[in-house]
Design an enzyme around this catalytic site. Sequence first.
Site, PDB file in Angstrom:
ATOM      1  N   ASP A 408      49.414  36.724 -38.875  1.00 18.16           N
ATOM      2  CA  ASP A 408      49.764  37.264 -39.335  1.00 18.16           C
ATOM      3  C   ASP A 408      49.509  38.690 -40.306  1.00 18.16           C
ATOM      4  O   ASP A 408      47.596  39.048 -40.215  1.00 18.16           O
ATOM      5  CB  ASP A 408      49.412  36.999 -41.161  1.00 18.16           C
ATOM      6  CG  ASP A 408      50.071  36.337 -42.175  1.00 18.16           C
ATOM      7  OD1 ASP A 408      51.209  36.379 -41.800  1.00 18.16           O
ATOM      8  OD2 ASP A 408      49.146  37.148 -43.302  1.00 18.16           O
ATOM      9  N   GLU A 437      52.643  40.848 -36.867  1.00 20.41           N
ATOM     10  CA  GLU A 437      53.440  41.284 -37.728  1.00 20.41           C
ATOM     11  C   GLU A 437      52.468  42.939 -37.585  1.00 20.41           C
ATOM     12  O   GLU A 437      51.267  43.002 -38.758  1.00 20.41           O
ATOM     13  CB  GLU A 437      53.622  41.017 -39.434  1.00 20.41           C
ATOM     14  CG  GLU A 437      53.557  39.738 -39.841  1.00 20.41           C
ATOM     15  CD  GLU A 437      53.817  38.974 -40.752  1.00 20.41           C
ATOM     16  OE1 GLU A 437      54.992  38.713 -41.500  1.00 20.41           O
ATOM     17  OE2 GLU A 437      53.015  38.361 -41.690  1.00 20.41           O
TER      18      GLU A 437
END
Length: 714
Positions: A408, A437
Site C-alpha cells: 500500500d 502502489e
Amino acid sequence: MLVISRHYDAFLDTFNTVTLILPYDYHDGNSSHFSLIKGSEKIALHIEEKIPLNDAMKYVTTIQSEKVVLGEVYEVVDEHNTKTDLQIGAVIRTEEFDQRFYYDGDDLGVTYQEGCTVFKVWSPTATEVRLKLKSPDDEEIQYPFERVEKGVWECKVNTDVDRYYYTILTCINLVWDELIDPYAKSISYDSEWGCVVNLGRIEGPSSLAPLPSPTDAVIYELNVRDFSAQKESGMKFAGKYRAFTEKGTSTPKGFSSGIQYLKELGITHVELLPVNDFDGVTDHPSDKSYNWGYNPLFFNAPEGSYSLKPEDPYERINELKSVINSLHEENIRVILDVVYNHVFIREDSSFEKLVPGYFFRHDENGLPSNGTGVGNDFASERLMARKFIVDSILYWIKEYGVDGFRFDLMGILDTKTMTTIREEVDKVLPGAIIIGEGWDLNTPLPPHQKANLRNAHQLQGIGQFNDWFRDTIKGSTFNLYDKGFALGHGHLEQKVELVLTGSVGMKNGERGLFKEPTQSVNYVESHDNHTLWDKMKACLNEDEETLMNRHKLATTMVLLSQGIPFIHAGQEFYRTKKGIENSYNSPVEINQLDWTRREEFDDVVQYVKALIQIRKSHGAFRFQNSGLIREHVEVSHSIENLVVVRYQNVHPYGPWNDIFMVFHSDLKKCQYSLPEGKDWICLSDGNRANVSGLYGVEERTITLEPVSSYVFVR
C-alpha cells in the site's frame, strides 16, 4: 504520561552537539556558559551560536572532548547552577546514530522456550526498560531488561510463559511509557496486550511454488469480511476467516459461491486486504463498524475481528493459516496487502514510544511529514525501520506460507528498501509476486529515492499498479466524469496501444513506463474509488445493455493485455457500492459481495472465466520480457474508437501461430477486414468466449458490433 517540569530544555542533536532552549522568563534567556554532568564528571559545552526565537533563546553548543553515550543519564548545568536533564533530540535522525545502533540479529521480539523465554527490544535512547507480564489468571509481575548490544535490551524469564500477556515499559527523557512489542506475533482482545505464543504448536502452510512469471498470474483482490458477509453467500461463518474453509457452498439459486467459486473462476492469486491487526473495528462480535484495514496497529499479528475467538491468542493464528491453507489446496496463491507506509496514530504507536522521532519521517521544520495523508510517513530509509519491514515480510512467508505482497502506498517507501525486500524474498521464495502502489507522494525523500512509478526502472522484479492503464481504459480516478476508451472517449487510441502492450514502449529506443511487462499491474477497478459500474452509472447516460458491454470491454482489456491482470472481487458481475466512492468505513451492506448479482449475471461470470482460460492457454498473452512483445506484437488503429492487436509467429508459445484482437468502443457498428488468409477461428465476441473456439470465420470482412471485442486465432 508524566510531565517533567524544567526551567529550560537541553537536547542532544548529534553525538557532540547539544541545543539549549532558554525561555525569556528564565534570566531573560541569558546564560554565559553550560556544562554537561555525567556522574561526578563535568564536561564543558562550548557555545557556537546564539539564536533569538519568539519566546526563547536558542544556544547551539558542542562537546569538544568526547561523545555522549546513549542509555546513560546526563544533566546540563548553567552558571546559575540550575540543572536540567539532557533529552534525546535530533541525534536519532543522524547517519551516525543509524550506523552505531543498527542491529542485524533475527531475534527481536519473543523467542519462546518452555524453560526460558527471551524478550528482546530495540530502544537505544532508553535509560531503563522493564517487562510487564500478566498470566492467564491475571497475575501481573515485572522484570528488568538488561542493555546488551546496539541499543538492544534483553530479558530472560525462566518459567513457562506460554499464553501470557506482556507489554514493554521504557524510560526515555525521564518519562516512563508503556507499549506493545512491535514484533508481537499475537495480540490480546482489542489489542491491549501482546501475547506469548509457542509457534511450534501450530503447523503452518508452506508457500506454493511461484508461477514461472508474474505475467502468468491473474490476481483477484478480496476483503475477508466482504467475501462471506451476505447471507446469500451460503457460507455460515459470515465475515470470518473460517468462511474460506467451507466447501461446496452455493447461493440460494444453487450457483457456486465461496472458495469453490474462486476455483471455478480460474484466478491464480487472491490478494487479501490487510489481515494484520488494525484499528477501526473492535474485536467484539456485536460491533457493526466496518473498516478495510488500512489503520495498522501490529504488523505481525492477525486481526481479531475476523476470528471466531479473538480472545484466544492461538485461534486467530490458526484461523488465518486455515485461510491460506484452504486456498492453497485449490492451487490458489495468497498475496497479502501490507501497509508499512504509516501507522494508525503516530503518537500512540509502539515505534514512537520505543525510539521517539526515529521511525517516522520529518520535514525541514522538524514536523512529522504527511505524504500518506494520515499524519505520518514511516521512515523506511532508516536502517532499523527498513529492518522491521524486511523481518515482517520474511515472517509472513516462513510462518504463514504467504506467496506474495502488495505494498500500500509504496511510493512513500524508498527504492533501497524495496530492492532489499526483493533480494531477501528471493532467498526464501524466488519469484514470489511483489507489487505496489507507486504513486508520487509528497514525502521528504529525494525524488530519485522514492519507490514510485517514475523510478520503476530501478525496481526490477517489482510490479506497480499502472494508472496509465486505468485512466486510459476507464478514465481518471480523480474526475468522476472523465471517460476512458472503454467508456467511448475517442482520440485515446495511441495511448491504448501503449497500455495493451505492457507500457514498455514498442519502438526501439522508446522509453516506456516500465522496462518489462512483469512490472505492469493492469486494472480498471480496485477497492479504492468508484467501482467501474458505479463510475459509468454516474457519468454515462446510456442504457444498461450498453453499460454492461462497456464494462465487459474494459474487463476484457485487463485480461488480454501484456502485464499482470488484476480484478477487483465482484468486478466480473458488475460490482456496485451504491455509488459510494471510498467505502472504507461504510456499512458492511455496502461493501459485501452481492452474491445475488453473481446469480443474475452468471453469463458474464462464464465469459470472464473463459477469458482467463484463453489467457492461460497461450504464452503470447503473457510474455515475460519486452523484447518478445516488440518482436511478435503489432498494434494499430485506423478509425476512432477502434484498436487492433496482432500477434504473429507465436506458435512456439502456444497452440496458435496468429492471434488477432479487436477492441471497439463506438456505439455504431462498423466493418473490418481480418488479415489475409484463411482458417480464422473466433474465440471471443465480447459476450461469449471459449478457449476451443466459438465458430470458424467464413468471410474475411466482419461486422463489429457496437461496444465489443473479438479474439481471432489461427
